[in-house]
Write an enzyme that holds these catalytic residues in place. Structure first.
Site, short mmCIF file in Angstrom:
data_model
loop_
_atom_site.label_atom_id
_atom_site.label_comp_id
_atom_site.label_asym_id
_atom_site.label_seq_id
_atom_site.Cartn_x
_atom_site.Cartn_y
_atom_site.Cartn_z
CG HIS A 1 -90.74 26.77 18.59
ND1 HIS A 1 -91.02 25.79 17.68
CD2 HIS A 1 -91.92 27.40 18.82
CE1 HIS A 1 -92.30 25.82 17.38
NE2 HIS A 1 -92.86 26.79 18.06
CB CYS B 1 -101.16 36.68 28.15
SG CYS B 1 -102.33 35.93 26.98
#
Length: 531
Positions: free
Chosen positions: A182, A490
């Protein structure tokens, strides 16, 4: 002065940085205890509440994917299953800091020993929460960083990363960490140079470092020739940044002159402030869950206004609005399921929306109403079987009929799907009822390689360039062409110059990237050769 030390790690976020070293250390946990269980419980309650408020404030200030990560941490911190044992220890006579440390140590050990990758990855969130509360119990001030500081340690937590003002420069050099974590994704979105996997670092006596996050090299106590080379590289980087800024405003074409569409990914409307619509061919992904992290489940009017703003910004270019992609590492209080054994493989994305038609239909009404203000397309996440498209289409048709009967202006946007589950990528022909395909490279890579993107031990396996991932992308593109369906991609892969040639060779002619990556992607496309 210590001798110069050079180490090699893995690039996690490209760029160059140099400056004073700042060591990331655990809280000191120095605190005078009261000896009174009631007072200790009050202190722990206050520290937890302060941590929750601080993380929520940080989430509101950052928005986007960062807010999703932070809201997940808030949900964990508010879970009595996590905090309850600490209060029980305090009631039995243990001081607040020791009780919290012992409780979190047990939880962390349990998560680290889990067979499931998802739960092992959550151990990092728990360590973050442990330290956030302990700092408040100890009354520690926020870490004061000098300008252009290089943060170093085993890993860096999301809250620590997001609390830094990176506009002042700086970088990150970690002994562990993962390019798919993350924090690595946050670093890339903010242009913070980051190198991971350096191994154990002896920082004794070292006061400054150079971070080359293009090659993965970190230099501790650089010599004069290193500083000279760094300044030369910075000048080259500045020149390249200028070239990227120029390229961003030009159409993207391959070396052979073939046009490639470059769109942008958006997490919330505020991201569009200051961005010239002319740099992109539209918006390939709007992560609509940003609205669900702003104080609960949003009503129809709130959603309508947000979607309308995005559509008007992009008009007449297309905008792909992904329906709520909650679940996995993006929990939403009162909506997602708390006790699933494996949330990444559980009730998330379209599965959750179909299970909660009361929430799904409100979003579809808002999307249909906003569609009259631009070129809208609706995209369903986590599709696994064709029947999910049919059920979603039925819901969309129903809300369109409602709006028609009510005399409310609206339009019915095309309904497409994310291709992120391997079951879809293997047999895309079964999903011909989708109006378009958008390949979600992050989750497709994670599921195909069976390696969580935020677990350092398996980060080397989480490679979007894996031949199996490339083969699946090629299969989806070929099937889409045969079916006459538009296809794009994407995710991080579309903005990575290292992967763009392979994507174009696989037949892809449309990518959607983070706004800062537009110029870089167009430059990479300009050197790519089409088959």
């Amino acid at each position: 002065m210590p001798q110069t030390v050079e180490r090699r790690g893995r690039p996690a976020s490209p760029g160059l940085a140099a400056g004073p070293l700042v060591r990331l250390e655990a809280p000191r946990q120095i605190r005078t205890t009261s000896g009174d269980p009631a007072s200790e419980q009050a202190a722990l309650t206050a520290a937890v509440a302060e941590a929750v408020d601080a993380i929520r404030t940080l989430a509101d200030a950052t928005g986007g994917d960062a807010a999703d990560i932070l809201e997940f941490q808030v949900a964990m911190l508010e879970d009595e299953a996590l905090t309850g044992p600490a209060y029980e220890r305090v009631a039995a006579g243990t001081d607040a800091a020791a009780a919290w440390s012992a409780t979190l140590a047990e939880q962390i050990a349990g998560y680290e020993a889990a067979e499931d990758d998802y739960f092992r990855a959550r151990a990092a969130d728990l360590r973050d929460l442990r330290d956030e509360v302990l700092r408040r119990l100890a009354g520690e001030d926020e870490l004061a960083l000098p300008e252009a500081a290089v943060l170093t340690g085993e890993d860096v937590t999301p809250t620590r990363f997001l609390s830094v003002d990176w506009s002042r420069g700086g970088g990150i050099a970690l002994s562990a960490g993962s390019p798919s974590s993350h924090v690595a994704m946050l670093a890339r979105s903010r242009g913070v140079p980051m190198v991971v996997g350096l191994g154990e670092l002896d920082l004794s006596g070292h006061e400054a470092a150079i971070v080359d996050a293009y090659s993965g090299r970190v230099i501790l106590s650089p010599a004069d020739d290193h500083w000279s080379a760094y300044e030369t590289a910075r000048a080259a980087e500045a020149k390249r940044a200028g070239e990227e800024a120029t390229a961003a405003h030009r159409p993207a074409t391959t070396a052979g002159g073939e046009r490639i569409a470059v769109m942008i990914n958006v997490a919330e409307p505020e991201e569009l402030d200051g961005i010239d619509p002319a740099i992109c061919d539209g918006i390939g992904l709007v992560r609509t869950e940003f609205l669900f992290h702003r104080g609960g489940i949003p009503d129809e009017e709130t959603q309508y206004r947000a979607y309308r703003r995005i559509l008007e910004w992009a008009a007449p270019r297309p905008v792909v609005l992904r329906t709520l992609d909650a679940g996995g590492d993006k929990p939403i209080a009162g909506l997602t399921i708390d006790d699933e054994s494996n949330p990444f493989l559980g009730t998330r994305g379209i599965r959750l929306c179909l299970a909660r038609p009361d929430v799904f239909r409100v979003q579809l009404r808002a999307l249909a109403r906003a569609a009259v203000h631009g070129n809208a397309r609706i995209m369903l996440p986590m599709v696994t079987v064709p029947e999910e498209i049919d059920r979603a289409a039925e819901q969309l048709d129903a809300v369109v009929a409602e709006l028609t009967a009510e005399g409310v202006p609206h339009a019915r946007p095309p309904l497409g799907i994310m291709v992120e589950v391997p079951a879809v990528a293997v047999v895309p022909e079964l999903f011909r009822r989708a109006a378009f395909f958008s390949i979600g490279s992050n989750d497709l890579t994670q599921y195909t390689t069976a390696s969580a993107r935020d677990i350092a031990a398996v980060s080397g396996l989480n490679d979007a360039g894996h031949p199996a991932v490339i083969a699946l992308i090629g299969r989806v593109v070929a099937a889409a062409r045969a079916l006459g369906i538009d296809v794009s991609l994407c995710g991080d892969m579309g903005g990575d110059p290292a992967h763009i040639p392979a994507l174009i060779a696989a037949g892809l002619r449309s990518v959607s990237v983070a706004p800062p990556q537009v110029g870089r992607a167009k430059l990479a496309i300009a050197t790519a050769v089409t088959p």
